[in-house]
Design a protein around this motif. Structure first.
Motif, short mmCIF file in Angstrom:
data_model
loop_
_atom_site.label_atom_id
_atom_site.label_comp_id
_atom_site.label_asym_id
_atom_site.label_seq_id
_atom_site.Cartn_x
_atom_site.Cartn_y
_atom_site.Cartn_z
N PRO A 95 -25.14 7.86 -22.81
CA PRO A 95 -25.78 8.82 -23.72
C PRO A 95 -25.32 8.65 -25.17
CG PRO A 95 -25.03 9.93 -21.74
CD PRO A 95 -24.48 8.52 -21.69
N GLN A 96 -24.08 8.23 -25.37
CA GLN A 96 -23.56 8.06 -26.73
C GLN A 96 -24.23 6.90 -27.46
OE1 GLN A 96 -21.55 8.11 -23.92
NE2 GLN A 96 -20.99 10.26 -24.11
N LYS A 97 -24.83 5.99 -26.73
CA LYS A 97 -25.46 4.82 -27.35
C LYS A 97 -26.96 5.00 -27.58
CE LYS A 97 -21.99 1.65 -25.85
NZ LYS A 97 -21.60 0.44 -26.43
N ILE A 98 -27.50 6.15 -27.21
CA ILE A 98 -28.93 6.37 -27.41
C ILE A 98 -29.23 6.50 -28.90
CG2 ILE A 98 -30.85 7.98 -27.03
CD1 ILE A 98 -29.53 8.69 -24.34
N ASP A 99 -30.20 5.75 -29.34
CA ASP A 99 -30.68 5.83 -30.72
C ASP A 99 -31.71 6.97 -30.75
OD1 ASP A 99 -31.93 5.57 -33.19
OD2 ASP A 99 -32.00 3.37 -33.09
N PHE A 100 -31.22 8.20 -30.93
CA PHE A 100 -32.10 9.36 -30.87
C PHE A 100 -33.14 9.36 -31.97
CE2 PHE A 100 -28.56 10.98 -28.27
CZ PHE A 100 -29.28 11.41 -27.16
N THR A 101 -32.84 8.78 -33.11
CA THR A 101 -33.83 8.70 -34.18
C THR A 101 -35.00 7.82 -33.74
OG1 THR A 101 -32.11 9.01 -35.84
CG2 THR A 101 -34.20 8.07 -36.60
N LEU A 102 -34.71 6.68 -33.15
CA LEU A 102 -35.75 5.80 -32.66
C LEU A 102 -36.55 6.48 -31.54
CD1 LEU A 102 -37.24 3.11 -32.36
CD2 LEU A 102 -35.36 2.35 -30.87
N VAL A 103 -35.87 7.09 -30.59
CA VAL A 103 -36.56 7.74 -29.48
C VAL A 103 -37.47 8.85 -30.01
CG1 VAL A 103 -36.28 9.13 -27.39
CG2 VAL A 103 -34.84 7.12 -27.75
N ARG A 104 -36.97 9.66 -30.93
CA ARG A 104 -37.79 10.73 -31.51
C ARG A 104 -39.02 10.14 -32.20
NH1 ARG A 104 -36.81 15.94 -32.57
NH2 ARG A 104 -34.57 15.71 -32.31
N ASP A 105 -38.85 9.06 -32.95
CA ASP A 105 -39.98 8.43 -33.63
C ASP A 105 -41.00 7.88 -32.62
OD1 ASP A 105 -38.83 9.10 -36.04
OD2 ASP A 105 -38.07 7.06 -36.45
N LEU A 106 -40.53 7.31 -31.53
CA LEU A 106 -41.43 6.81 -30.48
C LEU A 106 -42.20 7.96 -29.84
CD1 LEU A 106 -39.01 4.24 -28.82
CD2 LEU A 106 -41.12 3.67 -30.06
N LEU A 107 -41.51 9.05 -29.57
CA LEU A 107 -42.16 10.22 -28.98
C LEU A 107 -43.20 10.81 -29.94
CD1 LEU A 107 -39.07 11.96 -27.36
CD2 LEU A 107 -40.91 10.73 -26.17
N ARG A 108 -42.85 10.91 -31.20
CA ARG A 108 -43.79 11.44 -32.19
C ARG A 108 -45.03 10.55 -32.31
NH1 ARG A 108 -39.66 13.63 -36.93
NH2 ARG A 108 -39.12 15.55 -35.82
N ALA A 109 -44.83 9.25 -32.32
CA ALA A 109 -45.96 8.33 -32.41
C ALA A 109 -46.84 8.43 -31.17
CB ALA A 109 -45.47 6.90 -32.59
N THR A 110 -46.24 8.60 -30.03
CA THR A 110 -47.00 8.77 -28.79
C THR A 110 -47.82 10.05 -28.84
OG1 THR A 110 -45.36 7.53 -27.51
CG2 THR A 110 -46.80 9.01 -26.28
N ALA A 111 -47.18 11.13 -29.25
CA ALA A 111 -47.87 12.43 -29.28
C ALA A 111 -48.98 12.48 -30.33
CB ALA A 111 -46.85 13.54 -29.54
N ALA A 112 -48.80 11.75 -31.44
CA ALA A 112 -49.73 11.84 -32.56
C ALA A 112 -51.06 11.14 -32.31
CB ALA A 112 -49.08 11.24 -33.82
N THR A 113 -51.06 10.18 -31.40
CA THR A 113 -52.29 9.42 -31.16
C THR A 113 -52.55 9.31 -29.66
OG1 THR A 113 -51.10 7.31 -31.08
CG2 THR A 113 -51.95 8.01 -33.23
N ARG A 114 -53.74 8.99 -29.35
CA ARG A 114 -54.10 8.72 -27.94
C ARG A 114 -54.30 7.22 -27.82
NH1 ARG A 114 -55.40 13.23 -24.92
NH2 ARG A 114 -55.43 15.13 -26.15
#
Length: 118
Positions: A95-114
């Motif tokens: 868990p300490q190695k998770i790039d949360f900024t990258l994951v959040r950006d991936l999630l946002r990009a997924t949610a923003a478009t179909r």
């Protein structure tokens, strides 16, 4: 845990080591509004209109983050190159190695478009 027989995400997380329990779920719930949280293929997944687009899993050696939209993966090729990435599976050793900024950006990009899930 390779493939869980948990009936729901709460049960799945209860089976995972405590340090890993909420690592990705909180971000998924925060960013993927309008998605339904389900169990699919023995792991937590997030569906929109019945199609899984994101999932995560607690594996023996790492935490897996499954990005099932090729269009989103392609848009983040440069940022994903620095990480342990399979075809659609982004792996973090702890868990300490998770790039949360990258994951959040991936999630946002997924949610923003179909798009089409692989």
């Amino acid at each position: 845990m390779v493939r869980s027989s948990a009936q729901n995400v709460d049960q799945y997380l209860a089976e995972a080591p405590e340090a890993r329990r909420a690592a990705l779920r909180a971000l998924c719930r925060e960013e993927l509004t309008g998605f339904r949280e389900v169990m699919a293929y023995g792991m937590p997944a997030y569906e929109r209109d019945g199609t899984g687009e994101i999932a995560f899993a607690d594996q023996k050696q790492y935490i897996s983050f499954y990005l099932m939209r090729t269009d989103v993966r392609d848009a983040f090729t440069d940022r994903l190159a620095a990480h342990d990435m399979g075809k659609g599976c982004l792996r973090f050793r702890s868990p300490q190695k998770i790039d949360f900024t990258l994951v959040r950006d991936l999630l946002r990009a997924t949610a923003a478009t179909r798009g089409t899930a692989c």
